[in-house]
Design a protein around this motif. Structure first.
Motif, PDB file in Angstrom:
ATOM      1  N   GLU A 176       0.839  -1.199   0.000  1.00 27.89           N
ATOM      2  CA  GLU A 176       0.000   0.000   0.000  1.00 27.89           C
ATOM      3  C   GLU A 176       0.877   1.253   0.000  1.00 27.89           C
ATOM      4  O   GLU A 176       0.617   2.220  -0.706  1.00 27.89           O
ATOM      5  N   ARG A 177       1.950   1.179   0.754  1.00 29.64           N
ATOM      6  CA  ARG A 177       2.882   2.291   0.822  1.00 29.64           C
ATOM      7  C   ARG A 177       3.548   2.529  -0.538  1.00 29.64           C
ATOM      8  O   ARG A 177       3.668   3.663  -0.997  1.00 29.64           O
ATOM      9  N   VAL A 178       3.974   1.442  -1.170  1.00 29.67           N
ATOM     10  CA  VAL A 178       4.607   1.568  -2.486  1.00 29.67           C
ATOM     11  C   VAL A 178       3.611   2.151  -3.482  1.00 29.67           C
ATOM     12  O   VAL A 178       3.938   3.036  -4.275  1.00 29.67           O
ATOM     13  N   ARG A 179       2.389   1.670  -3.404  1.00 37.62           N
ATOM     14  CA  ARG A 179       1.350   2.133  -4.319  1.00 37.62           C
ATOM     15  C   ARG A 179       1.122   3.637  -4.147  1.00 37.62           C
ATOM     16  O   ARG A 179       1.071   4.396  -5.101  1.00 37.62           O
ATOM     17  N   ARG A 180       1.036   4.044  -2.893  1.00 39.60           N
ATOM     18  CA  ARG A 180       0.790   5.451  -2.603  1.00 39.60           C
ATOM     19  C   ARG A 180       1.963   6.303  -3.100  1.00 39.60           C
ATOM     20  O   ARG A 180       1.765   7.349  -3.703  1.00 39.60           O
ATOM     21  N   CYS A 181       3.172   5.809  -2.873  1.00 35.21           N
ATOM     22  CA  CYS A 181       4.343   6.596  -3.271  1.00 35.21           C
ATOM     23  C   CYS A 181       4.491   6.650  -4.790  1.00 35.21           C
ATOM     24  O   CYS A 181       4.881   7.683  -5.332  1.00 35.21           O
ATOM     25  N   LEU A 182       4.188   5.545  -5.464  1.00 36.95           N
ATOM     26  CA  LEU A 182       4.216   5.591  -6.927  1.00 36.95           C
ATOM     27  C   LEU A 182       3.193   6.607  -7.415  1.00 36.95           C
ATOM     28  O   LEU A 182       3.413   7.324  -8.391  1.00 36.95           O
ATOM     29  N   ARG A 207      12.179   7.252  -2.697  1.00 40.30           N
ATOM     30  CA  ARG A 207      12.970   6.955  -1.511  1.00 40.30           C
ATOM     31  C   ARG A 207      12.489   7.790  -0.327  1.00 40.30           C
ATOM     32  O   ARG A 207      12.252   7.257   0.768  1.00 40.30           O
ATOM     33  N   ASP A 208      12.302   9.079  -0.566  1.00 38.20           N
ATOM     34  CA  ASP A 208      11.887   9.947   0.526  1.00 38.20           C
ATOM     35  C   ASP A 208      10.467   9.621   0.976  1.00 38.20           C
ATOM     36  O   ASP A 208      10.161   9.631   2.167  1.00 38.20           O
ATOM     37  N   CYS A 209       9.610   9.292   0.015  1.00 36.04           N
ATOM     38  CA  CYS A 209       8.225   8.946   0.340  1.00 36.04           C
ATOM     39  C   CYS A 209       8.164   7.640   1.128  1.00 36.04           C
ATOM     40  O   CYS A 209       7.411   7.507   2.092  1.00 36.04           O
ATOM     41  N   LEU A 210       8.999   6.687   0.720  1.00 36.35           N
ATOM     42  CA  LEU A 210       8.972   5.381   1.383  1.00 36.35           C
ATOM     43  C   LEU A 210       9.681   5.407   2.733  1.00 36.35           C
ATOM     44  O   LEU A 210       9.559   4.478   3.528  1.00 36.35           O
ATOM     45  N   GLY A 211      10.429   6.452   2.954  1.00 37.67           N
ATOM     46  CA  GLY A 211      11.148   6.559   4.224  1.00 37.67           C
ATOM     47  C   GLY A 211      12.246   5.528   4.380  1.00 37.67           C
ATOM     48  O   GLY A 211      12.516   5.046   5.471  1.00 37.67           O
ATOM     49  N   VAL A 212      12.890   5.191   3.249  1.00 32.91           N
ATOM     50  CA  VAL A 212      13.973   4.208   3.325  1.00 32.91           C
ATOM     51  C   VAL A 212      15.347   4.869   3.227  1.00 32.91           C
ATOM     52  O   VAL A 212      16.343   4.190   3.121  1.00 32.91           O
ATOM     53  N   ALA A 213      15.362   6.203   3.253  1.00 36.59           N
ATOM     54  CA  ALA A 213      16.654   6.895   3.160  1.00 36.59           C
ATOM     55  C   ALA A 213      17.514   6.518   4.348  1.00 36.59           C
ATOM     56  O   ALA A 213      17.012   6.275   5.439  1.00 36.59           O
ATOM     57  N   GLU A 214      18.808   6.470   4.093  1.00 41.30           N
ATOM     58  CA  GLU A 214      19.723   6.079   5.171  1.00 41.30           C
ATOM     59  C   GLU A 214      20.079   7.264   6.029  1.00 41.30           C
ATOM     60  O   GLU A 214      20.210   8.358   5.521  1.00 41.30           O
ATOM     61  N   VAL A 235      23.419   5.940  -4.779  1.00 42.92           N
ATOM     62  CA  VAL A 235      22.946   4.707  -5.405  1.00 42.92           C
ATOM     63  C   VAL A 235      22.441   3.735  -4.333  1.00 42.92           C
ATOM     64  O   VAL A 235      21.394   3.113  -4.486  1.00 42.92           O
ATOM     65  N   ALA A 236      23.190   3.640  -3.233  1.00 41.39           N
ATOM     66  CA  ALA A 236      22.769   2.729  -2.159  1.00 41.39           C
ATOM     67  C   ALA A 236      21.392   3.121  -1.635  1.00 41.39           C
ATOM     68  O   ALA A 236      20.531   2.268  -1.423  1.00 41.39           O
ATOM     69  N   SER A 237      21.177   4.411  -1.448  1.00 39.21           N
ATOM     70  CA  SER A 237      19.889   4.832  -0.897  1.00 39.21           C
ATOM     71  C   SER A 237      18.769   4.641  -1.927  1.00 39.21           C
ATOM     72  O   SER A 237      17.660   4.252  -1.578  1.00 39.21           O
ATOM     73  N   LEU A 238      19.084   4.869  -3.209  1.00 42.12           N
ATOM     74  CA  LEU A 238      18.060   4.658  -4.244  1.00 42.12           C
ATOM     75  C   LEU A 238      17.705   3.183  -4.366  1.00 42.12           C
ATOM     76  O   LEU A 238      16.582   2.822  -4.681  1.00 42.12           O
ATOM     77  N   ARG A 239      18.689   2.332  -4.094  1.00 40.61           N
ATOM     78  CA  ARG A 239      18.411   0.909  -4.185  1.00 40.61           C
ATOM     79  C   ARG A 239      17.519   0.406  -3.055  1.00 40.61           C
ATOM     80  O   ARG A 239      16.871  -0.625  -3.187  1.00 40.61           O
ATOM     81  N   MET A 290      12.038  -1.833  -2.718  1.00 40.03           N
ATOM     82  CA  MET A 290      10.615  -1.799  -2.360  1.00 40.03           C
ATOM     83  C   MET A 290       9.736  -2.017  -3.588  1.00 40.03           C
ATOM     84  O   MET A 290       8.688  -2.659  -3.517  1.00 40.03           O
ATOM     85  N   LEU A 291      10.153  -1.447  -4.726  1.00 37.72           N
ATOM     86  CA  LEU A 291       9.420  -1.706  -5.966  1.00 37.72           C
ATOM     87  C   LEU A 291       9.431  -3.199  -6.258  1.00 37.72           C
ATOM     88  O   LEU A 291       8.452  -3.765  -6.729  1.00 37.72           O
ATOM     89  N   GLY A 292      10.562  -3.825  -5.970  1.00 41.65           N
ATOM     90  CA  GLY A 292      10.687  -5.262  -6.196  1.00 41.65           C
ATOM     91  C   GLY A 292       9.796  -6.072  -5.276  1.00 41.65           C
ATOM     92  O   GLY A 292       9.077  -6.960  -5.721  1.00 41.65           O
ATOM     93  N   THR A 293       9.818  -5.732  -4.001  1.00 38.44           N
ATOM     94  CA  THR A 293       9.007  -6.523  -3.062  1.00 38.44           C
ATOM     95  C   THR A 293       7.512  -6.315  -3.337  1.00 38.44           C
ATOM     96  O   THR A 293       6.715  -7.197  -3.071  1.00 38.44           O
ATOM     97  N   ALA A 294       7.178  -5.168  -3.925  1.00 35.54           N
ATOM     98  CA  ALA A 294       5.774  -4.944  -4.266  1.00 35.54           C
ATOM     99  C   ALA A 294       5.314  -5.877  -5.382  1.00 35.54           C
ATOM    100  O   ALA A 294       4.125  -6.052  -5.596  1.00 35.54           O
ATOM    101  N   ALA A 295       6.262  -6.460  -6.092  1.00 37.68           N
ATOM    102  CA  ALA A 295       5.914  -7.370  -7.187  1.00 37.68           C
ATOM    103  C   ALA A 295       5.948  -8.831  -6.750  1.00 37.68           C
ATOM    104  O   ALA A 295       5.835  -9.727  -7.580  1.00 37.68           O
ATOM    105  N   ALA A 296       6.086  -9.054  -5.448  1.00 36.69           N
ATOM    106  CA  ALA A 296       6.215 -10.433  -4.950  1.00 36.69           C
ATOM    107  C   ALA A 296       5.044 -11.301  -5.401  1.00 36.69           C
ATOM    108  O   ALA A 296       3.911 -10.839  -5.485  1.00 36.69           O
TER     109      ALA A 296
END
Lengths: 175, 264
Positions: free
Chosen positions: A115-121, A168-175, B46-50, B55-61
């Motif tokens: 749902e999060r990915v969908r929203r961010c896309l 990345r920023d929307c998903l909150g996965v930034a390091e 690149v690491a952060s974009l990956r 997540m795009l990948g796991t959404a296609a599980a």
């Protein structure tokens, strides 16, 4: 996935757990790119064996285990389709392909993460979303995406980067 | 058209998104990977974009087909794992035909490559030899220990500007691999799959020039089919490298037929 460290020590039960957790994502993304189910199984097997073989090389300081595995998976899938199809053939096919940008959204089910990915896309502009979808789920190069969308390659490169930064920023996965 | 350094940099940097999605041609991929070696900021991006593309990948599980997991587990059970990078400091890969190790290099995730591509130490260079020559088993540490004494010399050869790799087939079985540096007048020799000799015999390495044959060294006993690395220094112009089977304590002159004869 703390189990990667255990996989590196040769613990098959940990490898089993890793597969349970990420196997469906690996298979899913590989099949997205490759399409052919039999080849997708083959590539999934290659990817997971690569994880098994090189688990000791995984460095948690440089990214998540999920990103490591999914990067391996996506690259293998892309390499497979590119080696199978001659570039010229592929360019031709690109030129006649339909734009699949609804595809992701359809396939996405209703888990929280999805749902999060969908929203961010959905938060991307249409052109950003098209570029990301064609590149990631179809395995096209930015050059192919550019010819498909009839925009300059430089524009596509920029869009791809902007889109991923936004995701990345929307998903909150930034390091 | 020659691009300015600044515009090249900017150009390379915009490739981060396409690169993170594998949306680059092979030449672009290589170009960007070279760029990342000197651009820590790009590597971080690149690491952060990956993380996002993952997540795009796991959404296609989707559910894994029946039997696939079992096949993978069975295959893993008979697949040797790579050893960890131990205490290595980053390794320098030598120039020249070392780039042919690209397949191995490319199979690493990029952070590993970054680490490998920066500075190096002598011990690490020995490990590089081990890795490049295909030793990927538990005997590696022993090999490294044994080689430690000559590791400095070996590192000098491997990192020489003019280092070149060549392989040759050994008569009677096996493959020899050498890395030669003319500027250092030295080479590094390894062999794989040499036929085991009786305890009274050993393999002896020679340099053969216009003035005759000079013994280099008795090869150490192989381990898991892998022999060496052995350093041969004092290589002169016109020398050949030869291998013979001699009495275990060595001969002053080769008394048996050449099992390999390589131009240097």
């Amino acid at each position: 996935m703390a189990q990667i460290a255990l996989v590196a020590r040769g613990e098959t039960t940990a490898f089993d757990a890793v597969f349970e957790q990420i196997g469906p994502s690996v298979f899913g993304v590989v099949k997205r790119v490759i399409r052919d189910p039999a080849q997708s199984e083959e590539v999934t097997q290659e990817v997971m064996l690569e994880v098994w073989r090189s688990a000791s090389k995984f460095d948690a300081g440089r990214g998540s285990a999920t990103a490591w595995v999914m990067t391996l998976a996506h690259r293998r899938a892309v390499d497979r389709v590119r080696s199978v199809q001659k570039e010229a053939e592929r360019e031709r096919r690109v030129a006649t392909a339909e734009i699949p940008f609804d595809e992701v959204i359809e396939a996405v089910e209703s888990s929280l993460e999805r749902e999060r990915v969908r929203r961010c896309l959905g938060s991307l502009t249409e052109v950003q979303r098209e570029s990301v979808t064609l590149a990631y789920y179809r395995g096209y190069t930015y050059g192919q995406v550019a010819s498909l969308l009839s925009v300059p390659t430089g524009t596509v490169k920029t869009r791809m980067r902007d889109a991923l930064i936004r995701l990345r920023d929307c998903l909150g996965v930034a390091e | 058209m020659k691009l300015t350094k600044r515009s090249q940099l900017r150009d390379a940097h915009t490739l981060a998104g396409a690169y993170a999605m594998d949306a680059v041609s092979a030449p672009d991929r290589e170009r960007f990977e070279r760029h990342m070696i000197g651009c820590a900021e790009c590597a971080r991006e690149v690491a952060s974009l990956r993380e996002a593309t993952a997540m795009l990948g796991t959404a296609a599980a989707e559910p894994v087909p029946a039997g696939l997991k079992e096949r993978i587990m069975a295959a893993a059970a008979v697949t040797r794992q790579q050893p960890p990078a131990a205490e290595t400091e980053p390794v320098v890969l030598a120039r020249g035909t070392w780039t042919r190790a690209g397949g191995w290099f490319r199979s690493l995730a990029w952070p590993g490559r970054l680490a490998l591509a920066t500075a190096g130490t002598a011990a690490a260079a020995v490990i590089a030899v081990a890795v490049v020559f295909g030793i990927a088993n538990s005997s590696m540490q022993q090999q490294i220990d044994r080689a430690q004494a000559s590791s400095q010399q070996i590192a000098v050869v491997l990192t020489a500007q003019d280092a070149r790799m060549a392989t040759g087939t050994v008569v009677g079985g096996g493959t020899a691999t050498i890395v030669m540096s003319h500027s250092r007048h030295a080479l590094v020799f390894t062999a794989q799959g040499l036929h085991a000799l009786p305890a009274s015999r050993g393999y002896e390495l020679w340099l053969i020039g216009p003035a005759g044959a000079r013994p280099v060294a008795m090869l150490p006993a192989g381990s898991h089919g892998m022999t060496g690395p052995v350093i041969a220094s004092g290589v002169r112009p016109g020398d050949h490298l030869a291998l013979t089977a001699e009495p275990a304590d060595g001969s002053a002159h080769p008394d048996t037929p050449m099992m390999i004869d390589m131009d240097l």
